[in-house]
Design an enzyme around this catalytic site. Sequence first.
Site, PDB file in Angstrom:
ATOM      1  N   THR A  41       5.798   5.643  -8.446  1.00  0.00           N
ATOM      2  CA  THR A  41       6.992   5.143  -8.277  1.00  0.00           C
ATOM      3  C   THR A  41       7.652   4.386  -9.370  1.00  0.00           C
ATOM      4  O   THR A  41       8.796   3.918  -9.584  1.00  0.00           O
ATOM      5  CB  THR A  41       7.321   4.248  -7.069  1.00  0.00           C
ATOM      6  N   HIS A  46       0.726  -1.413 -11.418  1.00  0.00           N
ATOM      7  CA  HIS A  46       0.702  -2.793 -11.708  1.00  0.00           C
ATOM      8  C   HIS A  46      -0.656  -3.563 -10.888  1.00  0.00           C
ATOM      9  O   HIS A  46      -1.393  -2.803 -10.278  1.00  0.00           O
ATOM     10  CB  HIS A  46       2.039  -3.160 -11.080  1.00  0.00           C
ATOM     11  N   HIS A  49      -1.967  -2.123  -7.559  1.00  0.00           N
ATOM     12  CA  HIS A  49      -2.798  -1.030  -7.688  1.00  0.00           C
ATOM     13  C   HIS A  49      -4.178  -1.382  -7.920  1.00  0.00           C
ATOM     14  O   HIS A  49      -5.085  -0.340  -8.037  1.00  0.00           O
ATOM     15  CB  HIS A  49      -2.203   0.124  -8.688  1.00  0.00           C
ATOM     16  N   LYS A  83       6.595  -0.511   4.675  1.00  0.00           N
ATOM     17  CA  LYS A  83       8.232  -0.565   4.085  1.00  0.00           C
ATOM     18  C   LYS A  83       8.835  -1.055   5.143  1.00  0.00           C
ATOM     19  O   LYS A  83       8.972  -0.264   6.132  1.00  0.00           O
ATOM     20  CB  LYS A  83       8.614   0.590   3.245  1.00  0.00           C
ATOM     21  N   ARG A  87      13.395   4.596   1.725  1.00  0.00           N
ATOM     22  CA  ARG A  87      13.098   4.468   0.092  1.00  0.00           C
ATOM     23  C   ARG A  87      14.279   5.246  -0.315  1.00  0.00           C
ATOM     24  O   ARG A  87      14.612   6.256   0.075  1.00  0.00           O
ATOM     25  CB  ARG A  87      11.915   4.871  -0.132  1.00  0.00           C
ATOM     26  N   GLN A 177       0.061  13.441   3.476  1.00  0.00           N
ATOM     27  CA  GLN A 177      -0.954  12.790   2.948  1.00  0.00           C
ATOM     28  C   GLN A 177      -2.094  13.109   3.594  1.00  0.00           C
ATOM     29  O   GLN A 177      -3.382  13.208   3.047  1.00  0.00           O
ATOM     30  CB  GLN A 177      -0.919  11.285   3.122  1.00  0.00           C
ATOM     31  N   ASP A 198      -2.790  -0.813   4.730  1.00  0.00           N
ATOM     32  CA  ASP A 198      -1.618  -0.394   5.161  1.00  0.00           C
ATOM     33  C   ASP A 198      -1.585   1.101   5.100  1.00  0.00           C
ATOM     34  O   ASP A 198      -0.741   2.003   5.814  1.00  0.00           O
ATOM     35  CB  ASP A 198      -0.276  -0.738   4.347  1.00  0.00           C
ATOM     36  N   LYS A 233       2.398 -11.629  -1.757  1.00  0.00           N
ATOM     37  CA  LYS A 233       1.734 -10.863  -2.588  1.00  0.00           C
ATOM     38  C   LYS A 233       0.964 -11.098  -3.807  1.00  0.00           C
ATOM     39  O   LYS A 233       1.795 -11.760  -4.606  1.00  0.00           O
ATOM     40  CB  LYS A 233       2.355  -9.508  -3.025  1.00  0.00           C
ATOM     41  N   LYS A 236       2.868 -10.801  -7.998  1.00  0.00           N
ATOM     42  CA  LYS A 236       4.347 -10.631  -8.294  1.00  0.00           C
ATOM     43  C   LYS A 236       4.703 -12.131  -8.862  1.00  0.00           C
ATOM     44  O   LYS A 236       4.279 -13.123  -8.330  1.00  0.00           O
ATOM     45  CB  LYS A 236       4.995 -10.693  -6.665  1.00  0.00           C
ATOM     46  N   THR A 237       5.597 -11.846  -9.832  1.00  0.00           N
ATOM     47  CA  THR A 237       6.013 -13.121 -10.352  1.00  0.00           C
ATOM     48  C   THR A 237       7.670 -13.102 -10.066  1.00  0.00           C
ATOM     49  O   THR A 237       8.190 -12.140  -9.544  1.00  0.00           O
ATOM     50  CB  THR A 237       6.112 -13.437 -11.988  1.00  0.00           C
TER      51      THR A 237
END
Length: 427
Positions: A41, A46, A49, A83, A87, A177, A198, A233, A236-237
């Site tokens: 994506t 990041h 992952h 989600k 998307r 999947q 998830d 999470k 994340k900033t």
Amino acid sequence: MTDIFAELTWRGLIHQTTDDANLPAWLMTQPRTLYAGFDPTADSLHVGHLVALMILRRFQQAGHRPIALMGGATGMIGDPSGKSEERTLLSADTIGANVAAMEAQMRRLLYFDSGPQGAALVNNYEWMSRWTYLDFLRDVGKNFPVNVMLAKDSVRARLERTDSGLSYTEFSYMLLQAFDFVRLRESFGCELQVGGSDQWGNITAGIDLGRRMGHGQLYGMTCPLLTKSDGTKMGKTERGAVWLSPVRTSPYAFYQYWINVNDADAGRCLRMLTELPREEIESLDAARAADPARRESQRRLAEALTQLVHGPEGLAKAQQATKVLFGGEFGALTENELSEIFADVPSCELARARLEGEGIGLLDTLVTAGLAASKGEARRKIGEGGVYVNNRRENSIDRRLTTADLIGNSIIVLRMGKAKYALLRFK
RNA sequence: GGGGGGUUUCCCGAGCGGUCAAAGGGGUCAGACUGUAAAUCUGAUGGCUAUGCCUUCGCAGGUUCGAAUCCUGCACCCCCCA
């Protein structure tokens, strides 16, 4: 063989498995092939992952063969799991570029040599794109009872929301999947899929499909999502995700992210993300409890991860920059050293002539450098004592920068607050 | 189709003719404390050529010396009746 199951267990990396009783022994008897999927994506992986990637790496080191599956096809659909909203679809070109970029990053963490444990990287677009709609429905879709699909948490959660629905496209995601798993079983003998918690529904869908299509017993394992003690999470900033790409998140910023991890989260991060041995992590736990102010855990965490992601050079630069930036004045440093250290920091070039005579106003410069959104803000921040020139606090809003402020021949360092720097280069 | 309610500064939300750049909260930013943490406390939070000027309260007009506040039309959202 190393007892990978025990290893993952003490690290807190096992959330759920499809066969708690037999999986440990199954993994001990012979090398196995396993996979985890990554949706392309963005053009970089990041921190989110990292857990799954590290799990693949651990399996590989324990003697198994990991496959990283790039979701070139599934990425075109969008996984509804976890989600809350439908998307937006990415273009095929974008996805192709993202796959290539992520692949390059993975090569740092997994060994892709051709031996029996050599990792493989595959893109499900290779096989998914070859299906026709009718064939897919007949061969794969036929094996999916809709009532079972509807019962999956990931689907139910979305159907229960009134403010956003679930399109047929996203609903079909799990078939894709699931088929990936079967396909990897056929061509690589892959019998285990790992993923975040998830992914449970998608993983079990693959196992069911494997059984129906006559591929025998497949296994699944999920790991907990890496969250902070406050429930949000990890990775994340305010400025968004912490990326592995040095272009998106500089090695310095990456290092700093881990240095600033909460005490309460440090132990879990060390276990889940690093490869430090158990004894060391436990002694860090003890050290953290005894003397949290030393932040030894955070330092080791930042070191280990920066080294892993950005290599020894990246780590060295991040550490050097940290030492200087949090060290006070830098009168003794040369221009070159500064340039090097501030390589990560946003910089802007100005004409040297502007420093002559009267010089340029600090207020304007703060805005040009991007540290302040407006001169009003710059004015306020100086008043609050939040502005530093060459790491020395500046109190006057009338301050002008002149040649006397230059370090060496061409650099002035501006700072706003604790750690936001900008470099001015004068030519 | 009929009736009612709404749209406010980054977000939520008060304001209902001047004293409104607009309460309060959240977020964010800065400062203090500290450990480059958390918590806490303090301050700031439209712009500028700055005791004033300009822009902002869904959009477009109008009334008025003066409008986020009143009127008209338009758009979007919510609720009730059909």
